[in-house]
Design a protein around this motif. Sequence first.
Motif, mmCIF file in Angstrom:
data_model
loop_
_atom_site.group_PDB
_atom_site.id
_atom_site.type_symbol
_atom_site.label_atom_id
_atom_site.label_comp_id
_atom_site.label_asym_id
_atom_site.label_seq_id
_atom_site.Cartn_x
_atom_site.Cartn_y
_atom_site.Cartn_z
ATOM 1 N N GLN A 184 0.840 -1.207 0.000
ATOM 2 C CA GLN A 184 0.000 0.000 0.000
ATOM 3 C C GLN A 184 0.868 1.246 0.000
ATOM 4 O O GLN A 184 0.420 2.327 -0.329
ATOM 5 C CB GLN A 184 -0.907 0.048 1.232
ATOM 6 C CG GLN A 184 -2.108 -0.864 1.138
ATOM 7 C CD GLN A 184 -2.961 -0.777 2.404
ATOM 8 O OE1 GLN A 184 -3.710 0.154 2.586
ATOM 9 N NE2 GLN A 184 -2.816 -1.756 3.271
ATOM 10 N N GLY A 185 2.120 1.066 0.416
ATOM 11 C CA GLY A 185 3.011 2.217 0.532
ATOM 12 C C GLY A 185 3.756 2.538 -0.741
ATOM 13 O O GLY A 185 4.363 3.596 -0.857
ATOM 14 N N GLY A 186 3.699 1.666 -1.732
ATOM 15 C CA GLY A 186 4.408 1.952 -2.972
ATOM 16 C C GLY A 186 4.863 0.683 -3.653
ATOM 17 O O GLY A 186 4.834 -0.400 -3.071
ATOM 18 N N PHE A 187 5.263 0.844 -4.916
ATOM 19 C CA PHE A 187 5.687 -0.276 -5.738
ATOM 20 C C PHE A 187 6.802 0.240 -6.643
ATOM 21 O O PHE A 187 6.713 1.362 -7.149
ATOM 22 C CB PHE A 187 4.492 -0.775 -6.563
ATOM 23 C CG PHE A 187 4.767 -2.017 -7.363
ATOM 24 C CD1 PHE A 187 5.025 -3.227 -6.731
ATOM 25 C CD2 PHE A 187 4.752 -1.967 -8.751
ATOM 26 C CE1 PHE A 187 5.272 -4.370 -7.475
ATOM 27 C CE2 PHE A 187 5.000 -3.112 -9.495
ATOM 28 C CZ PHE A 187 5.258 -4.313 -8.859
ATOM 29 N N PRO A 188 7.860 -0.548 -6.840
ATOM 30 C CA PRO A 188 8.993 -0.040 -7.618
ATOM 31 C C PRO A 188 8.619 0.274 -9.070
ATOM 32 O O PRO A 188 7.769 -0.399 -9.652
ATOM 33 C CB PRO A 188 10.002 -1.200 -7.580
ATOM 34 C CG PRO A 188 9.571 -2.089 -6.470
ATOM 35 C CD PRO A 188 8.105 -1.914 -6.325
ATOM 36 N N VAL A 189 9.249 1.303 -9.605
ATOM 37 C CA VAL A 189 9.150 1.575 -11.038
ATOM 38 C C VAL A 189 10.525 1.233 -11.598
ATOM 39 O O VAL A 189 11.443 2.045 -11.566
ATOM 40 C CB VAL A 189 8.759 3.035 -11.328
ATOM 41 C CG1 VAL A 189 8.551 3.221 -12.832
ATOM 42 C CG2 VAL A 189 7.479 3.412 -10.582
ATOM 43 N N ALA A 190 10.662 -0.010 -12.043
ATOM 44 C CA ALA A 190 11.935 -0.533 -12.532
ATOM 45 C C ALA A 190 11.610 -1.679 -13.478
ATOM 46 O O ALA A 190 10.446 -2.072 -13.570
ATOM 47 C CB ALA A 190 12.761 -1.037 -11.353
ATOM 48 N N ASP A 191 12.617 -2.220 -14.175
ATOM 49 C CA ASP A 191 12.255 -3.195 -15.208
ATOM 50 C C ASP A 191 11.619 -4.466 -14.632
ATOM 51 O O ASP A 191 10.740 -5.046 -15.237
ATOM 52 C CB ASP A 191 13.418 -3.480 -16.175
ATOM 53 C CG ASP A 191 14.666 -3.947 -15.457
ATOM 54 O OD1 ASP A 191 14.660 -3.979 -14.201
ATOM 55 O OD2 ASP A 191 15.649 -4.271 -16.133
ATOM 56 N N GLU A 251 7.160 10.966 -8.716
ATOM 57 C CA GLU A 251 7.907 12.004 -7.986
ATOM 58 C C GLU A 251 7.163 13.334 -8.004
ATOM 59 O O GLU A 251 7.206 14.095 -7.040
ATOM 60 C CB GLU A 251 9.309 12.173 -8.578
ATOM 61 C CG GLU A 251 10.239 11.048 -8.157
ATOM 62 C CD GLU A 251 11.446 10.895 -9.087
ATOM 63 O OE1 GLU A 251 11.690 11.817 -9.896
ATOM 64 O OE2 GLU A 251 12.107 9.836 -9.010
ATOM 65 N N GLY A 252 6.479 13.609 -9.109
ATOM 66 C CA GLY A 252 5.743 14.871 -9.241
ATOM 67 C C GLY A 252 4.386 14.858 -8.551
ATOM 68 O O GLY A 252 3.676 15.864 -8.579
ATOM 69 N N GLY A 253 4.016 13.721 -7.973
ATOM 70 C CA GLY A 253 2.768 13.674 -7.222
ATOM 71 C C GLY A 253 1.523 13.529 -8.086
ATOM 72 O O GLY A 253 0.403 13.614 -7.578
ATOM 73 N N ILE A 254 1.700 13.312 -9.389
ATOM 74 C CA ILE A 254 0.526 13.092 -10.254
ATOM 75 C C ILE A 254 -0.038 11.708 -9.936
ATOM 76 O O ILE A 254 -1.238 11.514 -9.852
ATOM 77 C CB ILE A 254 0.914 13.146 -11.752
ATOM 78 C CG1 ILE A 254 1.750 14.384 -12.070
ATOM 79 C CG2 ILE A 254 -0.327 13.023 -12.624
ATOM 80 C CD1 ILE A 254 1.038 15.680 -11.957
ATOM 81 N N ILE A 255 0.871 10.738 -9.781
ATOM 82 C CA ILE A 255 0.483 9.435 -9.232
ATOM 83 C C ILE A 255 0.743 9.518 -7.736
ATOM 84 O O ILE A 255 1.887 9.622 -7.310
ATOM 85 C CB ILE A 255 1.300 8.284 -9.862
ATOM 86 C CG1 ILE A 255 1.010 8.203 -11.369
ATOM 87 C CG2 ILE A 255 0.981 6.953 -9.186
ATOM 88 C CD1 ILE A 255 1.841 7.154 -12.098
ATOM 89 N N LYS A 256 -0.336 9.541 -6.949
ATOM 90 C CA LYS A 256 -0.185 9.690 -5.500
ATOM 91 C C LYS A 256 0.437 8.455 -4.886
ATOM 92 O O LYS A 256 1.162 8.513 -3.916
ATOM 93 C CB LYS A 256 -1.565 9.898 -4.852
ATOM 94 C CG LYS A 256 -2.081 11.307 -5.016
ATOM 95 C CD LYS A 256 -3.175 11.601 -4.007
ATOM 96 C CE LYS A 256 -4.530 11.316 -4.595
ATOM 97 N NZ LYS A 256 -5.628 11.913 -3.814
ATOM 98 N N ARG A 257 0.077 7.315 -5.471
ATOM 99 C CA ARG A 257 0.546 6.059 -4.911
ATOM 100 C C ARG A 257 0.432 4.989 -5.993
ATOM 101 O O ARG A 257 -0.480 5.022 -6.806
ATOM 102 C CB ARG A 257 -0.341 5.683 -3.734
ATOM 103 C CG ARG A 257 0.234 4.602 -2.860
ATOM 104 C CD ARG A 257 -0.809 4.055 -1.949
ATOM 105 N NE ARG A 257 -1.323 5.032 -0.995
ATOM 106 C CZ ARG A 257 -2.373 4.802 -0.224
ATOM 107 N NH1 ARG A 257 -3.016 3.665 -0.304
ATOM 108 N NH2 ARG A 257 -2.777 5.707 0.616
#
Lengths: 147, 166
Positions: A13-20, B48-54
Amino acid sequence: MDATDRLIVNELQGGFPVADRPFAEAATLLGIDEDDLIERVKRLCDHGTLSRFGPLYNAERLGGAVTLAALKVPAADFQRIAAAVNAHPEVAHNYAREDDLNMWFVIATETPERIAEVIADIEAETGLRIYDMPKIEEFYVGLRFQL
Amino acid sequence: MIPDRIDKLLLRAIADGLPLVSRPYAAVAARVGLGEDEVISRLRRLVEGGIIKRLGVIVRHHELGYRANAMVVWDVPDGEVTEVGRRVAAYPFVTLCYRRTRRPPDWRFNFYCMIHGKDRAVVLRQIAVLNWQAGLARYPQAVLFSRRRFKQRGACFDAAPAREVA
């Protein structure tokens, strides 16, 4: 749902990587295999535990608009009105609540002008007045659920 | 940052969810006709720009046992509401907190807190904490628990067929 599923829900819920290979990266942090993580996320989606695996947008920053709207719905008419409101793709959430204003929903649109059109359409279809309560100031939007 | 046309195309392509495959951004890239690297760099900027909050897991809280869901509203004088909001936002059980437009005479309230709990009695005690500890007791107020959910948008995306986006 086992302990690993709960860990996935709590952590991702806190985030997910943006990587390949983001599932591989996330799986390493969770201490499981990539394939296991993908299978478990699929299962959590299929079972309806997750509504989605993906992004939560800031609609305003995308040029869109969001408002909170409420109706006073006569009890006997609730199903019909709920169906009419929910038929609009711009309606994102709809809850029955305990008040004279007893139906509350979010309207999210791609342009600010479209909010008024959706409100006018729903009012015309239901014959009810919409109370529209747009946000003025945001103090906290943490919304997370620990399992 | 201001998202451009390609950013918006990308955001639309993942709105319903990421492909649940080892290289989800490559799968998205193939669908929108961009390279994987470009999709990754654009999405990083959007996060990073906060357009995607999560990005990640979006839960159906009801299914997870969070069924005592209260919208608590107060009528706080406009000159005090910002200070009150900052104070209330610090309480960990408050899940969302906003100031909204009033609609008098039927709806006088301008300050909103959502509390999502598993147990109604616990939520009522948390509301009491806001009233007596955070100083909200002096303002007119109402507690609206949800009775029923009719709609919560969102669907998981899984290995959809390739499609062109113009």
